[in-house]
Motif scaffolding. Structure first.
Motif, mmCIF file in Angstrom:
data_model
loop_
_atom_site.group_PDB
_atom_site.id
_atom_site.type_symbol
_atom_site.label_atom_id
_atom_site.label_comp_id
_atom_site.label_asym_id
_atom_site.label_seq_id
_atom_site.Cartn_x
_atom_site.Cartn_y
_atom_site.Cartn_z
ATOM 1 N N GLY A 220 1.320 2.764 9.546
ATOM 2 C CA GLY A 220 0.178 3.855 9.242
ATOM 3 C C GLY A 220 1.202 5.198 9.490
ATOM 4 O O GLY A 220 0.765 6.177 8.695
ATOM 5 N N LEU A 221 2.050 5.183 10.616
ATOM 6 C CA LEU A 221 2.678 6.278 11.109
ATOM 7 C C LEU A 221 3.754 6.916 9.562
ATOM 8 O O LEU A 221 3.897 7.793 9.433
ATOM 9 N N GLY A 222 4.558 5.664 9.051
ATOM 10 C CA GLY A 222 5.313 5.776 7.974
ATOM 11 C C GLY A 222 4.593 6.320 6.819
ATOM 12 O O GLY A 222 5.057 7.059 6.214
ATOM 13 N N HIS A 223 3.158 6.072 6.672
ATOM 14 C CA HIS A 223 2.479 6.459 5.519
ATOM 15 C C HIS A 223 2.311 7.888 5.336
ATOM 16 O O HIS A 223 2.439 8.856 4.662
ATOM 17 N N THR A 224 1.955 8.204 6.845
ATOM 18 C CA THR A 224 1.630 9.746 7.106
ATOM 19 C C THR A 224 2.849 10.569 7.042
ATOM 20 O O THR A 224 2.974 11.599 6.447
ATOM 21 N N GLU A 225 4.093 10.262 7.325
ATOM 22 C CA GLU A 225 5.226 10.444 7.183
ATOM 23 C C GLU A 225 5.675 10.813 5.710
ATOM 24 O O GLU A 225 6.015 12.065 5.509
ATOM 25 N N GLN A 226 5.275 10.110 4.862
ATOM 26 C CA GLN A 226 5.294 10.224 3.378
ATOM 27 C C GLN A 226 4.633 11.232 2.978
ATOM 28 O O GLN A 226 4.814 12.098 2.227
ATOM 29 N N LEU A 227 3.258 11.616 3.682
ATOM 30 C CA LEU A 227 2.387 12.615 3.087
ATOM 31 C C LEU A 227 2.813 13.904 3.666
ATOM 32 O O LEU A 227 2.687 15.074 2.961
ATOM 33 N N TYR A 228 3.420 14.154 4.939
ATOM 34 C CA TYR A 228 4.128 15.197 5.271
ATOM 35 C C TYR A 228 5.219 15.883 4.356
ATOM 36 O O TYR A 228 5.352 16.865 3.977
ATOM 37 N N ALA A 246 -3.111 13.170 -2.663
ATOM 38 C CA ALA A 246 -3.494 12.207 -1.984
ATOM 39 C C ALA A 246 -3.018 10.982 -2.981
ATOM 40 O O ALA A 246 -2.855 9.641 -2.506
ATOM 41 N N ALA A 247 -3.295 10.824 -4.328
ATOM 42 C CA ALA A 247 -2.858 9.825 -5.157
ATOM 43 C C ALA A 247 -1.388 9.691 -5.032
ATOM 44 O O ALA A 247 -0.713 8.453 -4.991
ATOM 45 N N ALA A 248 -0.469 10.675 -5.034
ATOM 46 C CA ALA A 248 1.058 10.648 -5.047
ATOM 47 C C ALA A 248 1.437 9.950 -3.659
ATOM 48 O O ALA A 248 2.539 9.168 -3.813
ATOM 49 N N PHE A 251 -2.952 7.082 -1.147
ATOM 50 C CA PHE A 251 -4.194 6.883 -0.373
ATOM 51 C C PHE A 251 -5.176 6.604 -1.390
ATOM 52 O O PHE A 251 -5.134 7.120 -2.633
ATOM 53 N N ALA A 252 -6.357 5.827 -1.123
ATOM 54 C CA ALA A 252 -7.350 5.727 -1.974
ATOM 55 C C ALA A 252 -8.188 6.672 -2.568
ATOM 56 O O ALA A 252 -8.206 6.658 -3.921
ATOM 57 N N ASP A 253 -8.053 7.957 -1.741
ATOM 58 C CA ASP A 253 -8.804 9.206 -2.423
ATOM 59 C C ASP A 253 -8.409 10.246 -1.320
ATOM 60 O O ASP A 253 -7.927 10.090 -0.224
ATOM 61 N N GLN A 254 -8.880 11.524 -1.717
ATOM 62 C CA GLN A 254 -8.678 12.580 -0.616
ATOM 63 C C GLN A 254 -9.336 12.259 0.691
ATOM 64 O O GLN A 254 -8.765 12.682 1.393
ATOM 65 N N ALA A 255 -10.447 11.753 0.519
ATOM 66 C CA ALA A 255 -11.206 11.617 1.977
ATOM 67 C C ALA A 255 -10.288 10.627 2.917
ATOM 68 O O ALA A 255 -10.160 10.771 4.026
ATOM 69 N N HIS A 256 -9.690 9.577 2.383
ATOM 70 C CA HIS A 256 -8.974 8.755 3.081
ATOM 71 C C HIS A 256 -7.647 9.537 3.657
ATOM 72 O O HIS A 256 -7.238 9.256 4.806
ATOM 73 N N MET A 257 -6.921 10.295 2.673
ATOM 74 C CA MET A 257 -5.883 10.901 3.173
ATOM 75 C C MET A 257 -6.523 11.953 4.378
ATOM 76 O O MET A 257 -5.518 11.922 5.247
#
Length: 298
Positions: A220-228, A246-248, A251-257
């Protein structure tokens, strides 16, 4: 003329790049800050750290009402050890401060100290109570050296000593990784190749002992790092398409992000975008941006 605050991130040299993630130096001495500007917001991170508070006090904010009365938060030790933080961290300074933090890869710190980091997740404790004698001696020597020789010289000496300790304790296969997702995958491989049992439960227990986090937490932390990283890139380009981001970012959708970002920072992506640009309390996020721009030593 009123001084400005100083926030600096220092990347490690090659000899300790697989041990130390970075060093953070925060100095507000001489700067006129109001109460709101003296908050410090930090994201969740799969790292442990040692902090030296060289001037001033740091209060840890653990309850919502402490945001209104931050001086009621617990005062952090002047020499503190912090385990992996799976949620955001908020602190506050009642006045001027000067502090240095070294953020370690937790598996490296565990290898050097023998500590089971699963007992320190989310905690900050006096280093004197938990660090073994060799590491504690280095930390105390650094405190004395800063006072005698200054921070820059003392840091260079400390890192040389850590490099020696790391060279003797470094596990086979351990090394610097560019991204949390790659580092966490390497942990699974190393945990599976030990001679202490290779069942899924034993591997999971070993990873938690080394890092203070589960495989799922690290993913989960790795996923958030990619979002950062993608958010930083979008801000640099001058336009943020939240649905596209969110898609890139997978994440399933913007709410998930948004839920994921709030879990690890306490803020929505839009709140973070607005505040990280120039809000003094978000200085740590601006330093994080430097990691994506020019990750020296990584």
């Amino acid at each position: 003329m009123t001084a400005t605050t100083s926030s600096q991130i220092v990347w490690p040299g090659p000899s300790i790049a697989g041990c130390i993630f970075c060093t953070i130096i925060r100095d507000t001495r001489g700067a006129a800050l109001d109460q709101a500007q003296r908050f410090n917001f930090f994201p969740a991170a799969p790292l442990c750290s040692v902090t030296w508070v060289l001037a001033g006090d740091w209060h840890r904010i653990d309850q919502p009402d402490q945001m209104v009365c931050p001086w009621t938060g617990a005062v952090m030790p002047t020499l503190a050890f912090s385990g992996t933080q799976l949620g955001p961290v908020v602190t506050w300074n009642p006045g001027e401060t000067f502090a240095i933090t070294i953020a370690f890869y937790p598996d490296a710190f565990s290898a050097m100290t023998g500590l089971d980091l699963s007992t320190f997740t989310g905690r900050t404790v006096p280093a004197e109570q938990v660090l073994p004698s060799p590491m504690l001696a280095l930390c105390r020597d650094f405190l004395s050296a800063v006072q005698c020789d200054g921070a820059e010289t003392a840091l260079a000496v400390l890192k040389d000593k850590i490099a020696v300790m790391w060279a003797s304790a470094r596990p086979a296969g351990a090394g610097p990784m560019r991204w949390t997702k790659d580092w966490s995958r390497s942990l699974v491989v190393r945990a599976a190749l030990t001679d202490l049992g290779r069942s899924a439960r034993q591997i999971a227990r070993r990873i938690r002992s080394w890092t203070g986090a589960s495989q799922r937490d690290l993913q989960g932390l790795g996923h958030t790092e990619q979002l950062y990283a993608k958010l930083h890139e979008a801000i640099q380009d001058g336009e943020v398409d939240w649905a596209g981001l969110a898609a890139a970012s997978g994440f399933a959708d913007q709410a998930h992000m948004i839920r994921q970002m709030r879990r690890h920072t306490g803020f929505t992506p839009e709140q973070l975008r607005r505040s990280a640009g120039n809000d003094e309390a978000f200085w740590a996020y601006r330093l994080l941006g430097q990691y994506f721009d020019e990750p020296k030593g990584q």
